[in-house]
Design an enzyme around this catalytic site. Structure first.
Site, short mmCIF file in Angstrom:
data_model
loop_
_atom_site.label_atom_id
_atom_site.label_comp_id
_atom_site.label_asym_id
_atom_site.label_seq_id
_atom_site.Cartn_x
_atom_site.Cartn_y
_atom_site.Cartn_z
N ARG A 1 36.46 4.23 64.14
CA ARG A 1 35.60 4.17 62.96
C ARG A 1 36.31 3.48 61.80
O ARG A 1 35.66 2.83 60.97
CB ARG A 1 35.14 5.58 62.55
N GLU B 1 29.40 12.84 54.41
CA GLU B 1 30.63 12.08 54.32
C GLU B 1 30.60 10.91 53.34
O GLU B 1 31.59 10.65 52.65
CB GLU B 1 31.01 11.56 55.72
#
Length: 799
Positions: free
Chosen positions: A354, A756
Site C-alpha cells: 500500500r 484512515e
C-alpha cells in the site's frame, strides 16, 4: 527582561499564548467544525442527522464493559509474559524454579506445552508462539507465568532466569538492506522509462528521508480472557479487530477445528490496527495457559510490556532521485523504500504494497520506478497502523514536491496543483488503475479560498521578515486514499438482522466496535431500511458464532462492507413483511412503504409493531442474513497492478505553524480541513474521526518518537518517554468542513470511508514546519529533516 525570557515572550505572542494557541480569550470563541451548508438534504431520517454514539452514555458513566470489566468466573487465573532481554541470541535454558516457588504461582508455560502447531497461523507462518531455540528481539515472549492474581504473575515472570548466548543483531532497515535481510522478497513497480526521463529532465534532485514508526497507544491495552467450555469447546473474549483470525489462531495452537472456538468482542478501547493481528497473540497465550491449568485464564499486558512486545507503525527509509521542469512538473522518479518490518512478516507485505500504491498520493507519475524492500530486523514485528502504509508512501512525494518548490522559488501549492491527476493521459495510476472520481482540483481550490491561503502566505512572509527568533510556516497538502482491502478476498461481509415480535430490531455483523461508531452507523442503515426509529435498533457484540469468516475491521472498509450486508439482511425482512401486507391488502409488494415506524399500503396504514405481530402469527420469517462483496475490484499481487480499490476518498488540509529557531520547539496555530466522506451517514461521528485522525497523524510527525538503543531495547516504552499529543496541542482554530458530494460509486447511503484518510491530512503539519525552517534559513535548498519533527530534528534541519 533576560534575552531568553524575551525570546519566550515572543514565541508566546507569536503563537497565541497558552496551549490552545489563541491570542486572547475572544479568539478562542471560534465556530466548531461544521458540515458544509451545500450538502444535499437526505431522504433517510436515521442517516440524515448526527446520532450519538451507541455507547456514548455508557462510556461517560463508566458502564461500558471491556474485557477487563467482565466478571471473572470462579477459579480464574492470571498470566504474565516472560520476556527476552536480548535482541538476538540462542536460548540455551529457561529456569522457572524461582518463579514457581513464589506464593500463588500455579504454572509456567513454555513452547513445549503447545499441543498444536508451535508457529502462529499467520499467512507467512514465520512467527513462533513462544521463542524456542532463538530469541529475535528484546521483549519477545518466551513463555508465561500463571498465578492467582495479576500482580503475583507479573512479579513471578521477572524471576524466571533465561540463559541466552548473544548473537549479532540488526537494528535498522539500512543495515538489513545491506545484509539482504528481508522478511519477504523485494518488490518493484515500474512505468515508462525513468532512467531516460531523468536524463532528459531540466532539473534533478537526489535525497534521503527517514520517517519513524508510531506506537498505537490505545486506551485499552492488549487483553484476552480464555474460558474452557464443555466437550472441548472454548469461549474467548478478545479485544480484537479480527475475531475470525483469533478463532483460527487459537484453534490452530490448540490443535482443534475452528468450530470448537468462539470469539466475542463487544468493544475495544481503541485499536488503530494494533489489534488486527497482534490481539491474536494474547488470545493464543491465554488459551494455552487455560488448557494447561484446566481453568479460565486472563492475560492483560501492562503498558510497558505492551510497548516491548507489540509491533508499531513501520519505520521507513527512502532513497530517491527526481526529475522536474521549470514549472515544477515531475518528469521522472526513481525511489527505493526500506520498510523496517521487525523480526517477522506479520502484515508487512500488504503494508509495504500500500505504501507503493500511495506513493503518488494526488499526483500523476509518468516515468517511475519504485523498489520496495521489506527488511528483517531484530525488533518487534511491526504491524498495521491507521493508514496501513499509505502515510509512508504519501509523505515521500509531498516532501519531494515541497523541496522542488523551494529549489525553483515557487509556491509549494502551485507545484502541487501542477502535478495533480487530471484527464486524458494523466488519470491512470502507476499500478494501472484509472482515477475516475477525481475531485482534487475543485477541492483544493475551495480550501485555498476558504482558508485565505494566499493572504496568509503574504502575512507570514511579512512576519518572518521582521521576527528574529520565531518563524512561521504554512502548507496545504491533499489526500487521495484508496478504499478496499488490497487482498481482494477480504472485501466481503455478512450480517444478521432479527426483528422481534414487539417490533424491536437487533443487528449483528462481522465488524468490531473500537470507538469509531461502526455500530451506530449500521444501526442507522438498518433503521432506514425497515422504516423504524433509530432507537428501535440495537447492535450486538461481534461473535464468530453468529457471523463466521468475517474480515478484519480495517482498511476503512467496515461500514462499506458490514453496512451493506446489514442493509441487505434488513431488506430481506422488509420484503417478507411487504409481501405479507400486499397479500392482506390485495396490492403489489412494491406499493408497500415503510417509514416513520409505519407500514403503508394503498389501502391501509398500520404500525410496524402491529404488522410484525400479525406476520409472526402467520409464520412469516422475521430474521435474515445478508451478504455483500465489493464489486469492480481486481488485483494481480504478482505484478501489483489492476484495480485494488473500489473508490478514492479525498481531502486537503491547510496548516499554519510557528517554530522557535533557538530551541526547535513548534506550535500548530491554525488548521483548516476540507474532507470528502461522500454523503455522510453521521456527520458528528465523521467529523470526530477527521479531527482524531488528524491529531493522531500530527503526533506521528511531530512528537511520537520511538528510540531503540544499541542493545535493541526500546527506550521509549512508557508515557513518561513517549509523547502522544494532548488537548493542549490542538489549535483553537481547528475547522473541519465536509465536501458536499455523494460517492460516485454505489456505496451504502452514498457515503465514503472516513477512518484512515484523515490521518494523512496531518502531512500538512510536517510540510508547514519544513516551510518555516526554509524561511528561517533564507535559502532555496531542500529541507532535510527526519520525522518526527522533534525539537532536536528541527534544530538539525535549521543547521
Amino acid at each position: 527582561m533576560k534575552p531568553r525570557a524575551k525570546e519566550q515572550a515572543e514565541f508566546t505572542s507569536a503563537t497565541g499564548g497558552g496551549p490552545a494557541g489563541a491570542a486572547d480569550a475572544g479568539e478562542r470563541n471560534l465556530a466548531p467544525a461544521t458540515v458544509s451548508p451545500h450538502a444535499p438534504a437526505r431522504p433517510h431520517p436515521a442517516m440524515a442527522t448526527s446520532r450519538p454514539h451507541e455507547s456514548a452514555r455508557a462510556h461517560v458513566t463508566g458502564t461500558a464493559t471491556y474485557i477487563d470489566d467482565i466478571p471473572e468466573i470462579k477459579g480464574t487465573l492470571h498470566a504474565a509474559p516472560i520476556l527476552s532481554t536480548v535482541a538476538h541470541g540462542r536460548l540455551l535454558s529457561v529456569d522457572p524454579s524461582a518463579a514457581l516457588a513464589l506464593p500463588g504461582v500455579r504454572a509456567v508455560l513454555l513452547a513445549s506445552d503447545i499441543p498444536g502447531d508451535p508457529v502462529l497461523a499467520t499467512f507467512v507462518h514465520d512467527e513462533p508462539v513462544f521463542a524456542r531455540d532463538e530469541v529475535q528481539h528484546v521483549g519477545q515472549v518466551v513463555g508465561l507465568v500463571v498465578a492467582d492474581s495479576v500482580m503475583q504473575a507479573r512479579r513471578a515472570a521477572r524471576q524466571v532466569r533465561l540463559e541466552i548466548e548473544a548473537l549479532p543483531a540488526i537494528l535498522s532497515a539500512r543495515e538489513a538492506h545491506a545484509q539482504r535481510s528481508y522478511v519477504l522478497p523485494p518488490v518493484t513497480v515500474r512505468r515508462g522509462e525513468p532512467e531516460s526521463a531523468l536524463a532528459r529532465s531540466r532539473h534533478r534532485m537526489q535525497g534521503r528521508l527517514e520517517v519513524g514508526g508510531q506506537e498505537h497507544f490505545y486506551l485499552e491495552g492488549q487483553v484476552a480472557y480464555a474460558i474452557p467450555q464443555e466437550q472441548g469447546e472454548w469461549r474467548i473474549h478478545s479485544s480484537t479487530q479480527h475475531p475470525g483470525e483469533v478463532q483460527h489462531w487459537v484453534a490452530h495452537a490448540l490443535g482443534l477445528e475452528n468450530n470448537a472456538v468462539t470469539v466475542e468482542c463487544r468493544r475495544m478501547g481503541g485499536g488503530f490496527g494494533g489489534k488486527e493481528t497482534q490481539a491474536g497473540h494474547m488470545a493464543v497465550w491465554a488459551a494455552l495457559a487455560a488448557r494447561k491449568c484446566g481453568r479460565p485464564v486472563k492475560l492483560r499486558l501492562d503498558r510497558d510490556d505492551d510497548f516491548m512486545i507489540t509491533g508499531k507503525r513501520h519505520p521507513f527509509e527512502y532513497d530517491y532521485e527526481a526529475g522536474f521542469d521549470d514549472s515544477g512538473l515531475l518528469t521522472a522518479l526513481k525511489l527505493t523504500m526500506l520498510a523496517n518490518c521487525g523480526f517477522s512478516a506479520d502484515l508487512s507485505g500488504p503494508v509495504a504494497d500500500r505504501a507503493i500504491f500511495h506513493t503518488d498520493n494526488a499526483y500523476f507519475l509518468s516515468d517511475v520506478e519504485i523498489v520496495s524492500c521489506r527488511c528483517r530486523t531484530n525488533t518487534q514485528s511491526h504491524t498495521a497502523f491507521r493508514g496501513f502504509g499509505g502515510p509512508q508512501g504519501m509523505i515521500l512525494i509531498e516532501a519531494i514536491l515541497g523541496d522542488i518548490a523551494r529549489t525553483l522559488g515557487l509556491d509549494p501549492l502551485d507545484v502541487r496543483k501542477r502535478n495533480l491527476y487530471g484527464i486524458a493521459d494523466r488519470n491512470v495510476t502507476h499500478y494501472g488503475m484509472k482515477v475516475e472520481d477525481n475531485i482534487l482540483a475543485p477541492l483544493l481550490a475551495r480550501l485555498e479560498e476558504s482558508s485565505e491561503y494566499r493572504k496568509r502566505r503574504a502575512d507570514i512572509a511579512a512576519w518572518n521578515a521582521t521576527s528574529a527568533v520565531i518563524r512561521r510556516g504554512l502548507a496545504i497538502t491533499p489526500v487521495k486514499f484508496g478504499i478496499s482491502f488490497t487482498a481482494t478476498f477480504f472485501n466481503q461481509a455478512g450480517a444478521l438482522v432479527h426483528v422481534y415480535t414487539d417490533g424491536s430490531v437487533q443487528v449483528n455483523h462481522g465488524g468490531t466496535e473500537m470507538g469509531q461508531g461502526l455500530n451506530t452507523k449500521i444501526a442507522q442503515v438498518v433503521a432506514d431500511e425497515l422504516g423504524v426509529p433509530f432507537e428501535r435498533v440495537r447492535s450486538t457484540a461481534a461473535d464468530t458464532g453468529k457471523v463466521p469468516n468475517a474480515s478484519a475491521t480495517a482498511a476503512s472498509s467496515s461500514t462499506d462492507l458490514n453496512g451493506r450486508a446489514a442493509q441487505y439482511a434488513a431488506r430481506n425482512v422488509r420484503d417478507n413483511l411487504a409481501a405479507f401486507v400486499a397479500g392482506l391488502d390485495g396490492c403489489g409488494a412494491g406499493a408497500v412503504r415503510f417509514q416513520g415506524g409505519e407500514v403503508i399500503s394503498p389501502h391501509a396504514t398500520r404500525s410496524f409493531d402491529e404488522v410484525v405481530k400479525t406476520a409472526y402469527a402467520n409464520r412469516i420469517q422475521l430474521w435474515s442474513d445478508g451478504f455483500y462483496r465489493t464489486p469492480k475490484i481486481h488485483y494481480d499481487k504478482t505484478t501489483l497492478s489492476g484495480r485494488p480499490f473500489y473508490y478514492f476518498a479525498y481531502g486537503a488540509a491547510c496548516t499554519e505553524v510557528a517554530i522557535d529557531t533557538l530551541t526547535g520547539e513548534h506550535r500548530v496555530l491554525k488548521v483548516d480541513i476540507l474532507h470528502d466522506v461522500g454523503t455522510s451517514l453521521n456527520p458528528a461521528i465523521d467529523i470526530g474521526q477527521i479531527e482524531g485522525g488528524f491529531i493522531q497523524g500530527m503526533g506521528w510527525l511531530t512528537s511520537e518518537q520511538l528510540v531503540w538503543n544499541e542493545q535493541g531495547q526500546l527506550a521509549t516504552h512508557a508515557p513518561s518517554t513517549y509523547k502522544i499529543p494532548t488537548a493542549g496541542d490542538v489549535p483553537a482554530h481547528f475547522y473541519v468542513q465536509l465536501w458536499p458530494e455523494p460517492n460516485r460509486e454505489d456505496n451504502v447511503g452514498g457515503s465514503k470511508a472516513v477512518g484512515e484518510p484523515p490521518l494523512m491530512l496531518a502531512i500538512s503539519v510536517w510540510e508547514a514546519i519544513r516551510d518555516a525552517v526554509s524561511g528561517a534559513r533564507g535559502d532555496r535548498r531542500p529541507v532535510a529533516m527526519r520525522a518526527p519533527a522533534t525539537p532536536e530534528n528541527v534544530l538539525a534541519a535549521l543547521a
